[in-house]
Design a protein around this motif. Structure first.
Motif, PDB file in Angstrom:
ATOM      1  N   GLU A  33      54.179 -12.968 -30.724  1.00 51.38           N
ATOM      2  CA  GLU A  33      55.355 -13.658 -31.263  1.00 51.38           C
ATOM      3  C   GLU A  33      54.981 -14.552 -32.439  1.00 51.38           C
TER       4      GLU A  33
ATOM      5  N   ASP B 293      62.806 -12.946 -31.465  1.00 46.14           N
ATOM      6  CA  ASP B 293      63.298 -11.566 -31.362  1.00 46.14           C
ATOM      7  C   ASP B 293      62.330 -10.573 -31.987  1.00 46.14           C
TER       8      ASP B 293
ATOM      9  N   GLN C 106      58.112 -10.004 -28.971  1.00 45.52           N
ATOM     10  CA  GLN C 106      58.270 -10.614 -27.670  1.00 45.52           C
ATOM     11  C   GLN C 106      58.358  -9.574 -26.571  1.00 45.52           C
TER      12      GLN C 106
ATOM     13  N   ASN D  89      60.504 -10.021 -23.853  1.00 50.01           N
ATOM     14  CA  ASN D  89      61.850 -10.016 -23.305  1.00 50.01           C
ATOM     15  C   ASN D  89      62.898  -9.795 -24.391  1.00 50.01           C
TER      16      ASN D  89
ATOM     17  N   ASN E   6      65.678 -14.533 -27.517  1.00 54.28           N
ATOM     18  CA  ASN E   6      65.923 -15.828 -26.902  1.00 54.28           C
ATOM     19  C   ASN E   6      65.548 -16.916 -27.907  1.00 54.28           C
TER      20      ASN E   6
ATOM     21  N   VAL F  45      63.432 -20.855 -28.539  1.00 53.64           N
ATOM     22  CA  VAL F  45      62.580 -21.937 -28.060  1.00 53.64           C
ATOM     23  C   VAL F  45      62.831 -23.136 -28.964  1.00 53.64           C
TER      24      VAL F  45
ATOM     25  N   GLN G 235      60.823 -23.603 -17.783  1.00 44.94           N
ATOM     26  CA  GLN G 235      61.012 -22.172 -17.549  1.00 44.94           C
ATOM     27  C   GLN G 235      61.766 -21.527 -18.708  1.00 44.94           C
ATOM     28  N   LYS G 236      62.797 -22.201 -19.206  1.00 47.13           N
ATOM     29  CA  LYS G 236      63.575 -21.670 -20.335  1.00 47.13           C
ATOM     30  C   LYS G 236      62.738 -21.626 -21.614  1.00 47.13           C
ATOM     31  N   GLN G 237      61.915 -22.662 -21.825  1.00 44.41           N
ATOM     32  CA  GLN G 237      61.082 -22.708 -23.027  1.00 44.41           C
ATOM     33  C   GLN G 237      60.060 -21.567 -23.022  1.00 44.41           C
TER      34      GLN G 237
ATOM     35  N   ARG H 240      60.463 -18.875 -21.282  1.00 46.93           N
ATOM     36  CA  ARG H 240      61.250 -17.655 -21.092  1.00 46.93           C
ATOM     37  C   ARG H 240      60.755 -16.822 -19.920  1.00 46.93           C
ATOM     38  N   HIS H 241      60.496 -17.493 -18.811  1.00 43.83           N
ATOM     39  CA  HIS H 241      60.105 -16.811 -17.578  1.00 43.83           C
ATOM     40  C   HIS H 241      61.352 -16.404 -16.801  1.00 43.83           C
TER      41      HIS H 241
ATOM     42  N   THR I 198      56.607 -19.871 -13.664  1.00 43.10           N
ATOM     43  CA  THR I 198      56.409 -21.131 -14.385  1.00 43.10           C
ATOM     44  C   THR I 198      55.496 -22.069 -13.609  1.00 43.10           C
TER      45      THR I 198
END
Length: 320
Positions: free
Chosen positions: A168, A187, A190, A192, A195, A197, A281-283, A285-286, A292
């Motif tokens: 990334e 995007d 990555q 996933n 998303n 960060v 967890q969001k940062q 992206r788990h 996490t």
């Protein structure tokens, strides 16, 4: 040996439709072969039917495979095959997946692993993050290594504070950075779906300075949109880790530091700032918070950092 399990529709259907990767399927199959050997050891042969597993002559009735049989299998591995706690733990995980799948596709009516406890092995949490002090030493060494363009400094600060993966970072472009929202849109490169960060103010300011530098403007003028580069070329996986190791050595850090170390470090720094695990967890992206948790250092390191900061405050007060 007669392949009672591996030739069964149970195994063939599981192998065809499980969402596991090919490498994991091979690992699971090794464990299922052990279970198959135990079935043969117990005298089972021919067609395998987990719903009609036991036959009682007196009443002419059948019963499904149950928890007690799994208990006996685990005891067989432990006492007759001298299996380690690690192996016992993994075998229970594999059987849970296997029987859980069979139940989900209605191939069995009763799942013997549905509420089976796995207390045989506790996976050790390995702290892969670097400390706040080590972060400062790395940034200082990166700045010394490149004091004018400050490319290495910007690169390290970004990885420490955003948790972006190696690919990334290497594929990061100008259009992904939103200074207005203080976010990076992930995007490219990555694992996933797309998303975002968040960027701390320190990183945002450093990126603005870096992207306005004449050396970067020259790179951009040639039609390049990538944020990071070396010798007029895109960074490779090996090159970025080689750079990290070189600067870590200069900084006097003996720990093996890689690009992935910085993802763990992001989690640690956020934890140190008392940020909730759901935000961490969001940062990162788990998909699961359990992943996490494995990125967070043991609580004793967290407490040691707090104690060190508190001591620093006390020392400052004593100077007054």
């Amino acid at each position: 040996m007669n392949k009672i399990l591996l030739d069964s529709d149970y195994y063939k259907t599981w192998k065809t439709y499980t969402n596991l990767k090919p490498k994991s399927i091979k690992t699971y199959t090794v464990a299922l072969k052990k279970f198959e050997k135990y079935l043969a050891h117990c005298g089972y042969e021919g067609h395998l039917n987990f719903d009609n597993f036991y036959y009682y002559k007196g009443s002419n009735e059948y019963a499904p495979i149950d928890k007690e049989f799994i208990d006996e299998y685990i005891d067989y591995l432990r006492y007759e095959k001298n299996a380690t706690k690690h192996i016992l733990y993994d075998n229970i995980v594999y059987l849970k997946n296997f029987f859980g799948f069979l139940k989900s596709v209605n191939m069995i009516k009763s799942n013997p692993m549905a509420h089976y406890k796995n207390n045989h092995y506790e996976r050790k949490l390995i702290d892969r993050s670097i400390s706040l002090r080590e972060c400062r030493k790395l940034l200082k060494a990166a700045l010394t290594n490149d004091p004018f363009f400050r490319q290495d400094y910007t690169l390290f600060l970004l990885m420490m504070t955003t948790g972006l993966r190696n690919a990334e970072v290497r594929n990061l472009t100008l259009e992904q950075i939103s200074f207005e929202r203080s976010v990076i849109i992930v995007d490219k490169g990555q694992k996933n779906s797309a998303n975002i960060v968040y960027m701390p103010t320190s990183l945002k300011n450093e990126l603005k300075r870096y992207l306005s530098h004449p050396l970067y403007k020259e790179w951009e003028k040639n039609g390049n949109q990538l944020v990071f580069f070396k010798n007029s070329k895109m960074l490779s996986f090996e090159k970025i880790n080689k750079l990290i190791k070189s600067i870590s050595k200069t900084a006097g850090i003996s720990k093996n530091v890689t690009a992935h170390t910085f993802r763990h470090t992001t989690a640690y720094l956020m934890q140190l700032g008392n940020i909730d695990i759901s935000i961490i967890q969001k940062q990162l992206r788990h998909a699961s918070s359990s992943t996490t948790i494995r990125y967070l250092p043991p609580i004793d390191k967290h407490n040691a950092a707090i104690d060190a900061n508190a001591q620093s405050i006390e020392d400052d007060n004593n100077l007054e």
